[in-house]
Design a protein around this motif. Structure first.
Motif, PDB file in Angstrom:
ATOM      1  N   PRO A   1       0.957  -1.270   0.085  1.00 48.14           N
ATOM      2  CA  PRO A   1       0.017   0.048   0.010  1.00 48.14           C
ATOM      3  C   PRO A   1       0.715   1.225   0.071  1.00 48.14           C
ATOM      4  CG  PRO A   1      -0.768  -1.535   1.814  1.00 48.14           C
ATOM      5  CD  PRO A   1       0.698  -2.104   1.072  1.00 48.14           C
ATOM      6  N   SER A   2       0.350   2.057  -0.897  1.00 45.86           N
ATOM      7  CA  SER A   2       1.320   3.495  -0.922  1.00 45.86           C
ATOM      8  C   SER A   2       0.727   4.262   0.166  1.00 45.86           C
ATOM      9  CB  SER A   2       1.016   4.017  -2.300  1.00 45.86           C
ATOM     10  OG  SER A   2       1.334   5.269  -2.288  1.00 45.86           O
ATOM     11  N   MET A   3       1.514   4.716   1.129  1.00 43.89           N
ATOM     12  CA  MET A   3       0.929   5.537   2.233  1.00 43.89           C
ATOM     13  C   MET A   3       0.494   7.135   1.827  1.00 43.89           C
ATOM     14  SD  MET A   3       0.867   3.456   4.436  1.00 43.89           S
ATOM     15  CE  MET A   3       0.419   4.233   6.017  1.00 43.89           C
TER      16      MET A   3
ATOM     17  N   LEU B   1       5.049  -1.675   3.642  1.00 43.34           N
ATOM     18  CA  LEU B   1       4.335  -0.470   3.434  1.00 43.34           C
ATOM     19  C   LEU B   1       5.327   0.467   2.162  1.00 43.34           C
ATOM     20  CD1 LEU B   1       3.228   0.369   7.149  1.00 43.34           C
ATOM     21  CD2 LEU B   1       2.001  -0.868   4.964  1.00 43.34           C
ATOM     22  N   HIS B   2       4.653   1.128   1.666  1.00 42.31           N
ATOM     23  CA  HIS B   2       5.468   2.109   0.419  1.00 42.31           C
ATOM     24  C   HIS B   2       5.336   3.420   0.861  1.00 42.31           C
ATOM     25  CE1 HIS B   2       7.184   2.852  -3.610  1.00 42.31           C
ATOM     26  NE2 HIS B   2       6.231   3.686  -3.653  1.00 42.31           N
ATOM     27  N   TRP B   3       6.357   4.110   1.019  1.00 41.84           N
ATOM     28  CA  TRP B   3       6.322   5.746   1.633  1.00 41.84           C
ATOM     29  C   TRP B   3       6.930   6.563   0.356  1.00 41.84           C
ATOM     30  CZ3 TRP B   3       4.424   6.582   6.048  1.00 41.84           C
ATOM     31  CH2 TRP B   3       4.253   5.798   7.204  1.00 41.84           C
TER      32      TRP B   3
ATOM     33  N   VAL C   1      10.856   2.582   1.065  1.00 41.27           N
ATOM     34  CA  VAL C   1      10.794   4.015   0.947  1.00 41.27           C
ATOM     35  C   VAL C   1      11.179   4.456  -0.512  1.00 41.27           C
ATOM     36  CG1 VAL C   1      11.922   6.253   1.737  1.00 41.27           C
ATOM     37  CG2 VAL C   1      11.545   4.429   3.287  1.00 41.27           C
ATOM     38  N   HIS C   2      10.455   5.332  -1.000  1.00 38.94           N
ATOM     39  CA  HIS C   2      10.644   5.861  -2.407  1.00 38.94           C
ATOM     40  C   HIS C   2      10.783   7.396  -2.579  1.00 38.94           C
ATOM     41  CE1 HIS C   2       8.332   6.523  -6.621  1.00 38.94           C
ATOM     42  NE2 HIS C   2       9.261   6.621  -6.641  1.00 38.94           N
ATOM     43  N   LEU C   3      12.237   7.573  -2.802  1.00 39.38           N
ATOM     44  CA  LEU C   3      12.484   9.137  -2.514  1.00 39.38           C
ATOM     45  C   LEU C   3      12.276   9.708  -3.926  1.00 39.38           C
ATOM     46  CD1 LEU C   3      15.840   8.637  -0.648  1.00 39.38           C
ATOM     47  CD2 LEU C   3      13.715   9.419   0.465  1.00 39.38           C
TER      48      LEU C   3
ATOM     49  N   SER D   1       4.793   3.429 -13.590  1.00 39.02           N
ATOM     50  CA  SER D   1       3.717   3.343 -14.400  1.00 39.02           C
ATOM     51  C   SER D   1       2.748   4.638 -14.519  1.00 39.02           C
ATOM     52  CB  SER D   1       3.008   2.129 -14.172  1.00 39.02           C
ATOM     53  OG  SER D   1       2.580   2.028 -12.846  1.00 39.02           O
ATOM     54  N   VAL D   2       3.495   5.587 -13.891  1.00 38.81           N
ATOM     55  CA  VAL D   2       2.662   7.005 -13.904  1.00 38.81           C
ATOM     56  C   VAL D   2       3.886   7.972 -13.730  1.00 38.81           C
ATOM     57  CG1 VAL D   2       0.280   6.372 -12.827  1.00 38.81           C
ATOM     58  CG2 VAL D   2       1.865   7.071 -11.555  1.00 38.81           C
ATOM     59  N   GLU D   3       3.655   9.158 -14.405  1.00 39.75           N
ATOM     60  CA  GLU D   3       4.651  10.055 -13.945  1.00 39.75           C
ATOM     61  C   GLU D   3       4.271  10.398 -12.653  1.00 39.75           C
ATOM     62  OE1 GLU D   3       7.073  11.360 -15.821  1.00 39.75           O
ATOM     63  OE2 GLU D   3       6.165  10.443 -17.585  1.00 39.75           O
TER      64      GLU D   3
ATOM     65  N   PHE E   1       1.931  12.131  -7.984  1.00 41.00           N
ATOM     66  CA  PHE E   1       0.464  12.167  -7.555  1.00 41.00           C
ATOM     67  C   PHE E   1      -0.204  10.829  -7.607  1.00 41.00           C
ATOM     68  CE2 PHE E   1       1.464  16.213  -9.320  1.00 41.00           C
ATOM     69  CZ  PHE E   1       0.908  17.062  -8.435  1.00 41.00           C
ATOM     70  N   GLY E   2      -1.117  10.369  -6.417  1.00 40.49           N
ATOM     71  CA  GLY E   2      -1.802   9.236  -6.620  1.00 40.49           C
ATOM     72  C   GLY E   2      -2.969   9.255  -7.422  1.00 40.49           C
ATOM     73  N   GLY E   3      -3.585   8.101  -7.748  1.00 43.08           N
ATOM     74  CA  GLY E   3      -4.645   8.480  -8.560  1.00 43.08           C
ATOM     75  C   GLY E   3      -4.673   8.453 -10.238  1.00 43.08           C
ATOM     76  N   GLN E   4      -3.570   8.387 -10.739  1.00 37.65           N
ATOM     77  CA  GLN E   4      -3.383   8.671 -12.053  1.00 37.65           C
ATOM     78  C   GLN E   4      -3.472   7.275 -12.886  1.00 37.65           C
ATOM     79  OE1 GLN E   4       0.000  11.262 -13.300  1.00 37.65           O
ATOM     80  NE2 GLN E   4       0.892  10.634 -11.097  1.00 37.65           N
ATOM     81  N   LYS E   5      -3.806   7.575 -14.417  1.00 35.04           N
ATOM     82  CA  LYS E   5      -4.139   6.222 -15.136  1.00 35.04           C
ATOM     83  C   LYS E   5      -2.836   5.330 -15.207  1.00 35.04           C
ATOM     84  CE  LYS E   5      -6.839   5.203 -19.198  1.00 35.04           C
ATOM     85  NZ  LYS E   5      -6.033   4.664 -19.933  1.00 35.04           N
TER      86      LYS E   5
ATOM     87  N   ILE F   1       6.298  -2.158  -9.273  1.00 33.20           N
ATOM     88  CA  ILE F   1       5.623  -1.255 -10.217  1.00 33.20           C
ATOM     89  C   ILE F   1       4.839  -0.307  -9.379  1.00 33.20           C
ATOM     90  CG2 ILE F   1       3.626  -2.628 -10.666  1.00 33.20           C
ATOM     91  CD1 ILE F   1       4.225  -1.988 -13.676  1.00 33.20           C
ATOM     92  N   ASP F   2       4.837   0.960  -9.799  1.00 28.46           N
ATOM     93  CA  ASP F   2       4.259   1.940  -9.148  1.00 28.46           C
ATOM     94  C   ASP F   2       3.285   2.887  -9.667  1.00 28.46           C
ATOM     95  OD1 ASP F   2       3.469   3.781  -7.040  1.00 28.46           O
ATOM     96  OD2 ASP F   2       5.565   4.398  -6.600  1.00 28.46           O
ATOM     97  N   GLY F   3       2.234   3.022  -9.734  1.00 28.01           N
ATOM     98  CA  GLY F   3       1.094   3.802 -10.245  1.00 28.01           C
ATOM     99  C   GLY F   3       0.138   3.316 -11.148  1.00 28.01           C
ATOM    100  N   GLY F   4      -1.154   3.626 -10.784  1.00 30.86           N
ATOM    101  CA  GLY F   4      -2.200   3.258 -11.464  1.00 30.86           C
ATOM    102  C   GLY F   4      -2.466   1.595 -11.213  1.00 30.86           C
ATOM    103  N   ILE F   5      -2.011   1.012  -9.978  1.00 30.07           N
ATOM    104  CA  ILE F   5      -2.125  -0.448 -10.021  1.00 30.07           C
ATOM    105  C   ILE F   5      -3.436  -0.650  -9.249  1.00 30.07           C
ATOM    106  CG2 ILE F   5      -1.395  -2.444  -8.723  1.00 30.07           C
ATOM    107  CD1 ILE F   5       0.205  -1.978 -11.252  1.00 30.07           C
TER     108      ILE F   5
HETATM  109  C1  DX5 Z   1       3.031   8.318  -7.361  1.00 32.32           C
HETATM  110  C2  DX5 Z   1       3.409   7.343  -6.209  1.00 32.32           C
HETATM  111  C3  DX5 Z   1       2.753   6.370  -6.108  1.00 32.32           C
HETATM  112  C4  DX5 Z   1       1.197   6.752  -5.836  1.00 32.32           C
HETATM  113  C5  DX5 Z   1       0.526   5.219  -6.369  1.00 32.32           C
HETATM  114  O1  DX5 Z   1       4.153   9.193  -7.425  1.00 32.32           O
HETATM  115  O2  DX5 Z   1       4.937   7.034  -6.345  1.00 32.32           O
HETATM  116  O3  DX5 Z   1       3.148   5.269  -4.849  1.00 32.32           O
HETATM  117  O4  DX5 Z   1       0.767   7.025  -4.806  1.00 32.32           O
HETATM  118  O5  DX5 Z   1      -0.832   5.701  -5.983  1.00 32.32           O
HETATM  119  P1  DX5 Z   1      -1.962   5.187  -7.104  1.00 32.32           P
HETATM  120  O6  DX5 Z   1      -1.860   3.664  -6.860  1.00 32.32           O
HETATM  121  O7  DX5 Z   1      -3.477   5.603  -6.867  1.00 32.32           O
HETATM  122  O8  DX5 Z   1      -1.452   5.455  -8.496  1.00 32.32           O
END
Ligand code: DX5
Ligand code: ZN
Length: 262
Positions: free
Chosen positions: A45-47, A70-72, A103-105, A176-178, A181-185, A209-213
């Motif tokens: 889960p992305s916190m 937990l993904h930070w 931790v994702h910097l 898998s997104v720029e 932000f969360g919630g992208q396609k 993988i991270d984004g839109g999952i």
């Molecule tokens: C985007 C973050 C992601 C994001 C994932 O920059 O690295 O971790 O919060 O959120 P969802 O799953 O909503 O795309």
């Protein structure tokens, strides 16, 4: 899940001298990753998407949903056009969770801050290949500190740039997104990077993988060879985290099985 629990105990045994534990971990990071393999796929889960007004409760709910990682997401408002939280928040949550802290910097100068995240209790620290830094040296520094070292790569960046650095990595995070932000396609094009990487590394490192999952995208990512799936909206927008995590896990397992059969 038993083996994963043992790894977590090894990383955070209460009562152990933490410097000893950390130095042991630094010697056998690859052994730890190998012991994670039977626990794959993992959902992290992305916190970034959690309810910060109720952070303790969120951590408890995730624990009940067997979230082992937990993904930070750390954002500096410079590398990405958004600000989130820093090491202080992670440090405060650390005693309340036995999960692996990934931790994702998303920050411009990771070398300046890595030590803070090690001290805060990170288990894995990932920074971006797009940052202007000595990547190999920083990955080695992260490993020497006892943490797993990861490199993240944005959708538009050529994956071949990672090739010379793979031997310094414990995990590679495919965006898998720029980022920002969360919630992208979800951008399915990035799955070609996953295929390429899997061919290069076999099972020697984790591919994340991270984004839109979510339920409509996780199977294809699993079939491409992803081990660890970061999920923000798909977990935190769901009414029941236990159900959401179970659904994602099941679809990821099915996706991986399909790939093995083909
Ligand atoms: C985007 C973050 C992601 C994001 C994932 O920059 O690295 O971790 O919060 O959120 P969802 O799953 O909503 O795309
Ligand atoms: Zn992230």
């Amino acid at each position: 899940m038993e083996r994963l629990a043992r790894v977590i105990v090894l990383l955070h045994s209460p009562g152990d001298d933490s410097s000893q534990v950390k130095s042991y971990v630094s010697m056998c990071q690859s052994a730890i990753l190998a012991s994670l393999r039977p626990c794959l796929p993992l959902i992290a889960p992305s916190m970034l998407k959690c309810d910060f007004g109720n952070l303790h409760r969120e951590v408890e709910l995730l624990d009940s949903a067997s979230a082992d990682v937990l993904h930070w997401d750390v954002m500096d408002g410079h590398f990405v056009p958004n600000l989130s939280y820093g090491a202080m928040v992670i440090e405060r949550v650390r005693p309340r969770s036995e999960a692996i802290f990934d931790v994702h910097l998303m920050i411009s100068n990771p070398a300046q801050y890595v030590a803070e995240y090690v001290a805060a209790g990170a288990d894995w620290i990932t920074f971006h290949i797009e940052t202007d830094t000595n990547h190999a040296a920083l990955l080695d520094e992260i490993r020497a500190s006892g943490c797993g070292a990861g490199l993240a790569i944005n959708p538009k960046t050529d994956v071949a740039r990672i090739a010379p650095l793979l031997k310094h990595c414990d995990l590679v995070l495919i965006m898998s997104v720029e980022p920002g932000f969360g919630g992208q396609k979800f951008q399915p094009d990035v799955l070609s990077k996953v295929h390429w990487l899997r061919e290069q590394v076999g099972d020697k490192l984790l591919i994340s993988i991270d984004g839109g999952i979510g339920t409509s995208t996780i199977s294809q990512a699993a079939a491409a060879g992803v081990d660890l799936f970061v999920a923000g909206s798909a977990v935190f927008d769901a009414p029941d985290y236990v159900v959401a995590m179970e659904q994602l896990r099941l679809l990821a397992v099915q996706g991986r099985t399909t790939a093995e059969v083909v």
